[in-house]
Design a protein around this motif. Structure first.
Motif, PDB file in Angstrom:
ATOM      1  N   SER A   1       0.831  -1.211   0.000  1.00 49.00           N
ATOM      2  CA  SER A   1       0.000   0.000   0.000  1.00 49.00           C
ATOM      3  C   SER A   1       0.860   1.255   0.000  1.00 49.00           C
ATOM      4  CB  SER A   1      -0.972  -0.013   1.173  1.00 49.00           C
ATOM      5  OG  SER A   1      -1.816  -1.130   1.116  1.00 49.00           O
ATOM      6  N   PHE A   2       0.239   2.411   0.211  1.00 48.87           N
ATOM      7  CA  PHE A   2       0.985   3.669   0.189  1.00 48.87           C
ATOM      8  C   PHE A   2       1.999   3.731   1.322  1.00 48.87           C
ATOM      9  CE2 PHE A   2       1.554   8.219   1.143  1.00 48.87           C
ATOM     10  CZ  PHE A   2       2.076   8.626  -0.082  1.00 48.87           C
ATOM     11  N   PHE A   3       1.744   2.990   2.404  1.00 47.99           N
ATOM     12  CA  PHE A   3       2.692   2.942   3.513  1.00 47.99           C
ATOM     13  C   PHE A   3       4.086   2.568   3.022  1.00 47.99           C
ATOM     14  CE2 PHE A   3       4.860   1.083   7.126  1.00 47.99           C
ATOM     15  CZ  PHE A   3       4.456   1.843   8.205  1.00 47.99           C
ATOM     16  N   ALA A   4       4.171   1.663   2.048  1.00 51.30           N
ATOM     17  CA  ALA A   4       5.466   1.209   1.538  1.00 51.30           C
ATOM     18  C   ALA A   4       6.048   2.149   0.491  1.00 51.30           C
ATOM     19  CB  ALA A   4       5.322  -0.194   0.940  1.00 51.30           C
ATOM     20  N   LEU A   5       5.318   3.233   0.171  1.00 49.21           N
ATOM     21  CA  LEU A   5       5.776   4.217  -0.808  1.00 49.21           C
ATOM     22  C   LEU A   5       5.967   5.604  -0.212  1.00 49.21           C
ATOM     23  CD1 LEU A   5       3.330   3.309  -3.739  1.00 49.21           C
ATOM     24  CD2 LEU A   5       5.712   2.590  -3.508  1.00 49.21           C
ATOM     25  N   ASN A   6       5.319   5.863   0.898  1.00 50.24           N
ATOM     26  CA  ASN A   6       5.281   7.189   1.507  1.00 50.24           C
ATOM     27  C   ASN A   6       6.691   7.739   1.749  1.00 50.24           C
ATOM     28  OD1 ASN A   6       4.812   9.450   3.028  1.00 50.24           O
ATOM     29  ND2 ASN A   6       3.876   8.387   4.749  1.00 50.24           N
ATOM     30  N   PRO A   7       7.071   8.840   1.078  1.00 50.25           N
ATOM     31  CA  PRO A   7       8.443   9.353   1.228  1.00 50.25           C
ATOM     32  C   PRO A   7       8.770   9.822   2.638  1.00 50.25           C
ATOM     33  CG  PRO A   7       7.075  10.894  -0.021  1.00 50.25           C
ATOM     34  CD  PRO A   7       6.278   9.640   0.117  1.00 50.25           C
ATOM     35  N   ILE A   8       7.752  10.187   3.427  1.00 45.89           N
ATOM     36  CA  ILE A   8       7.998  10.673   4.784  1.00 45.89           C
ATOM     37  C   ILE A   8       8.573   9.578   5.673  1.00 45.89           C
ATOM     38  CG2 ILE A   8       6.927  11.742   6.809  1.00 45.89           C
ATOM     39  CD1 ILE A   8       7.047  13.517   4.289  1.00 45.89           C
TER      40      ILE A   8
END
Length: 300
Positions: free
Chosen positions: A125-132
């Motif tokens: 999910s976005f968790f594995a992409l989130n740059p922060i």
């Protein structure tokens, strides 16, 4: 003892019916949902995530323990509120999502669980992409791979991030390279690569980095591609109550099947062995689609 480890977001899912009225509130998050199903199946598992220092965060942490999931790797973010996800079901019980979370305020910190060769690590999910939070997530995934973990990556790319796909593509490719198994839905690849040919998307974008690929196709079931070798497991016909947790429960069932059948890293490029695990994925997803919960029922 072999175990399953998940790393991902936590949210409180509030589900709305086609009449736009709230029907149920469930602690959730993509990998979270998978871990709850695994805990309810009596599989040793640990979840890594973050919550706010609020009542919702307490509900989430207590819910993990009550369902057999180790929560010692949950980071309580001081001065932050736990996120919410609103799921709006249409007449066909398909969900459209709205997320409420200030990612800019987050600092992901956690203690690494012990990882042994053969442990299964779920992420996505976005968790594995989130740059922060990419640095601590990436560091952990590299550590897990070096320790011999089997990394199972669910792309789960939402339409809300379509405008960011070019910006996020380098991180997607990094995840493909780290993963031993990449799983996505036919909808994911239409969003990311503007194609409804998921086989073509695999050969062009995934196979150069990860050979084992699973594609779910809603009620049609799921397929696995390992190079040019393909196997398929049919879905089960039913009138769904909710499809919100379908993909997450498929991941849980497939991981459960790998655990139960002793599938190790040397076996994941064997499509015949993997399809036996995926049948459990279909069973888990079928059960979850018949309730408003996002995880299977508790097992005795």
């Amino acid at each position: 003892m072999r175990k399953i480890i998940g790393i991902g977001e936590t949210v409180l899912d509030i589900i709305f019916g086609a009449d736009n009225q709230p029907q149920r509130a469930n602690p959730g998050g993509s990998v979270f949902n998978s871990l709850i199903s695994l805990g309810r199946s009596h599989v040793p598992c640990t979840f890594i995530s973050e919550v706010g220092d609020d009542q919702v965060g307490d509900i989430i942490c207590n819910f993990l323990v009550d369902n057999g999931v180790d929560n010692k790797c949950i980071y309580h973010h001081k001065g932050s509120k736990s996120p919410l996800a609103l799921a709006f079901l249409d007449e066909n019980k398909n969900a459209r999502y709205s997320f409420y979370k200030d990612y800019k305020s987050q600092e992901l910190q956690f203690v690494y669980p012990d990882i042994e060769a053969g442990d299964i690590v779920l992420f996505g999910s976005f968790f594995a992409l989130n740059p922060i939070i990419r640095k601590p997530v990436s560091d952990f995934l590299i550590h897990a791979k070096e320790r011999g973990g089997i990394l199972y990556y669910d792309v789960n790319f939402r339409a809300t991030h379509k405008h960011e796909v070019n910006e996020l593509m380098p991180t997607l490719v990094e995840n493909f390279k780290l993963a031993d198994i990449v799983k996505g839905s036919d909808e994911d690849f239409e969003i990311m690569f503007s194609t409804n040919d998921w086989r073509d998307a695999y050969h062009k974008h995934i196979e150069p980095h990860c050979k084992t690929f699973i594609c779910t196709q809603g009620s049609k079931g799921a397929s696995i591609l390992v190079g040019n070798e393909e196997r398929h497991v049919e879905g089960k016909k039913l009138a769904p109550v909710s499809t919100v947790g379908a993909g997450d429960s498929f991941n849980a069932g497939t991981a459960y099947g790998m655990y139960k059948n002793g599938i190790q890293k040397a076996d994941i490029e064997d499509a015949d062995k993997m399809i036996t695990a995926m049948r459990h994925g279909i069973e888990f997803a079928t059960e979850v689609c018949q309730s408003l919960e996002n995880y299977i029922s508790k097992k005795q």
